[in-house]
Write a protein that holds these residues in place. Sequence first.
Motif, PDB file in Angstrom:
ATOM      1  N   ILE A  85       0.841  -1.203   0.000  1.00  0.00           N
ATOM      2  CA  ILE A  85       0.000   0.000   0.000  1.00  0.00           C
ATOM      3  C   ILE A  85       0.874   1.250   0.000  1.00  0.00           C
ATOM      4  N   VAL A  91      -5.068   1.800  -4.605  1.00  0.00           N
ATOM      5  CA  VAL A  91      -5.334   0.481  -4.022  1.00  0.00           C
ATOM      6  C   VAL A  91      -6.670  -0.033  -4.513  1.00  0.00           C
ATOM      7  N   LEU A 112      -6.628   1.331   5.207  1.00  0.00           N
ATOM      8  CA  LEU A 112      -6.601   2.114   3.972  1.00  0.00           C
ATOM      9  C   LEU A 112      -6.947   3.582   4.225  1.00  0.00           C
TER      10      LEU A 112
END
Length: 449
Positions: A85, A91, A112
């Motif tokens: 990431i 992503v 995230l």
Amino acid sequence: MSKVPRRPRIAVVGYPNVGKSTLVNRLAGGREAVVHKEAGVTRDRKVLTTEWNGLEFDLIDTGGVDLAGEHAFARQIADQARAAIADSDAVAFVVDVRAGLRPGDTEVADILRRAGTPVIVVANKVDDGQLEPDVAEFYALGLGDPIPVSATHGHGTGDLLDRMVELARQADVRPGDEGPEPVAVALIGRPNVGKSSLFNTILGSERTIVSEIAGTTRDAIDTDIEFDGRPVRLVDTAGLRRRTKVAGTVDYYAQLRSETAAERADVAIVVCDASEGVTAEDLRVADLAMKTGCATVVALNKWDLVDGEAAEDFLRDAKRRIARRVRQRPPVLAISALTKRNVPKLLDTAIRLADRRAERLVTSKLNRFVNDVVAAHPPPVKRGKRLRLYYSAQVGDRPPRIAIQVNDRRLITRDWAYHLENRLREQYGMEGVPVIVDFIPKRNSARER
């Protein structure tokens, strides 16, 4: 060793068994990532290149993130996904519509959000139109509109690729590779000989998961680096076993990818465990590399575990055994991934062999060389006749292929053909390079007329 300029990157992450590798294979148009119904098959980061609407970009396949997972690699897989990431421009967060929203999905979504990287929510396994209403459940993740897809059947992947390209074009990187084609170097060997440790030492980072458990690596992991001004594509592979020992298992497919990695490599570094000596399996792996047509160098890893007083005798015996049993007579280096002993020299040797494999030999010098070999050691007489060699020329490279006109192919003996091949390696510094010699019957033009 610095990284080569790269394409835009999109990491593919999610909970275990949501279909990440199947999706990556679908988007990349191949079957490079290992796929199996068993959860947790993917462990390391694997980079695959794809192209859509005129733009090339990289997809990073990652292991399933399960922060509550109890298996041996759960924490390391999560760390690898976090690293992917951090190293990506966007992503693709894959979720399983059939399983519904799970606590694990919420945990990944939280990671995230904190990363701040643009996210596409990919609602996978929408294999039936009746499942499309269930996609709405994933709005609760707070990461934007989910895109329904079926990685198995390809439904919705066009829309997903459109969105990926949109984010890739916003990335602040120059698309495409620059400079010459990288030298492809594959690390191959038995399980647990230290391939991934060597891979990480060369890169200077924990790029692949290392464990004392044999068979940790399952995919062929590609990474581009620069070494002494030369671009190098380094490939870490799964440990090679006999196929009969892994038939029907996840490791069988990992094995196939390791063999494919050797086939597309310019040079293979055959990694052996020096503390165990050179085994019959090591010799089998070296023979596999030769048959794929790539050059070979043998690395006796874990040299720090070899007794100091016996080291010289051990190295001499290992070189003698490998030269006797491996036809292309590869160079042998004692190295240590732990202490970094001879690691730069190993890469330098690998690049030199790749260059030798691509060289073209001057025809006039090649003919003089063949004539000198015949004069010094004539072919044996067979059935009352002697083999005569007329004209030699290189007709192919990568690996070198030599065509030699002869009076009668039936007069060739294997021992003399090997003698010529070995003298050729010595003359042109091609120890470790596969050499193909074709003996072509000379046509009798007078008889044809």
